[in-house]
Design an enzyme around this catalytic site. Structure first.
Site: not given
Length: 260
Positions: A131, A111
């Protein structure tokens, strides 16, 4: 303890290195330091370009420091200005940022990379959003990645957590170049020097337009540009640099950009 973030400056270029052995994971304190660094970069008129990379050759950044979380760092804690890693939510960052991916780049690390404008990768770099396997959501990636690469590939990464090597990441378009590991930073600096020599007011206008256009239709954005409703466009159209660009073209010479 050494500083978790190292910086190096050369003229208008700032290199930012995440240096938290063993994996360059980011905890709350490190994120706040990164936010201060990138906010200062944004606000320092003498700085033109930033490079973000990781120390060593194994990890760029795996994202959130789960060990710190186990010891009390809250996942919804104070990440500092700019949000996680200092880049994802930093307002009005109108300067080019290059991510030089020197190894494993996953979770929040990916990210952070997606928050850069250009991504260079060492040939051994790998990418993932794991995740899903820990029962959480890759929030920023869920917003950004489907806009950067084909929807079904982005959803594959988000829903399965599978890993991509540098070649596949390049093939799907979120890596600009793949380089031998020992030339990665040389190439990042060469690209940064190229950008440093360019027109900073134009870069600022490009970045503001691109950000705002994500949530608008084409004609609305064009109208805002032509009516000088973007602050950066208004500054550019009334600047010495715009006149310098025209004069340099007419005089068949290289322009001298002053950022004003």
């Amino acid at each position: 303890m050494t500083d978790p973030i190292r910086t190096r400056r050369e003229n208008g270029i700032l290199e930012v290195t995440i240096d938290r052995p063993k994996a360059n994971a980011v905890d709350l304190a490190t994120s706040r330091i990164m936010g201060e660094i990138f906010a200062n970069f944004r606000d320092d008129a003498s700085l033109r370009v930033a490079i973000i990379t990781g120390a060593g050759t194994k990890f760029f950044c795996p994202g959130w420091d789960l060990k710190a979380a186990a010891e009390g760092d809250a996942v919804d804690g104070d990440y500092g200005v700019g949000g996680f890693g200092g880049l994802q939510e930093l307002r009005d960052l109108n300067k080019p940022v290059i991510a030089a991916i020197n190894g494993i780049c996953c979770g929040g690390g990916l990210e952070i990379a997606l928050s850069a404008d250009l991504i260079l990768a060492a040939d051994h770099a790998t990418f993932a959003l794991p995740e899903i396997r820990s029962g959480t959501v890759a929030d920023a990636a869920s917003i950004k990645l489907p806009k950067r690469i084909p929807y079904h590939i982005a959803m594959d990464m988000l829903l399965t957590g599978r890993w991509l090597n540098a070649e596949e990441a390049h093939r799907w378009g979120f890596v600009n170049e793949i380089l031998p590991a020992d030339t990665l930073m040389d190439r990042a600096w060469a690209l940064a020097r190229l950008l440093e020599s360019g027109p900073p007011l134009v870069y600022a206008a490009i970045k503001e337009i691109v950000r705002d256009a994500e949530g608008r239709d084409f004609q609305t954005t064009m109208n805002k540009i032509t009516k000088r409703q973007y602050r950066t466009v208004d500054v550019l159209y009334g600047s010495e640099d715009q006149l310098e660009g025209a004069r340099a073209f007419a005089e068949k010479r290289q322009p001298v950009w002053k950022g004003r």
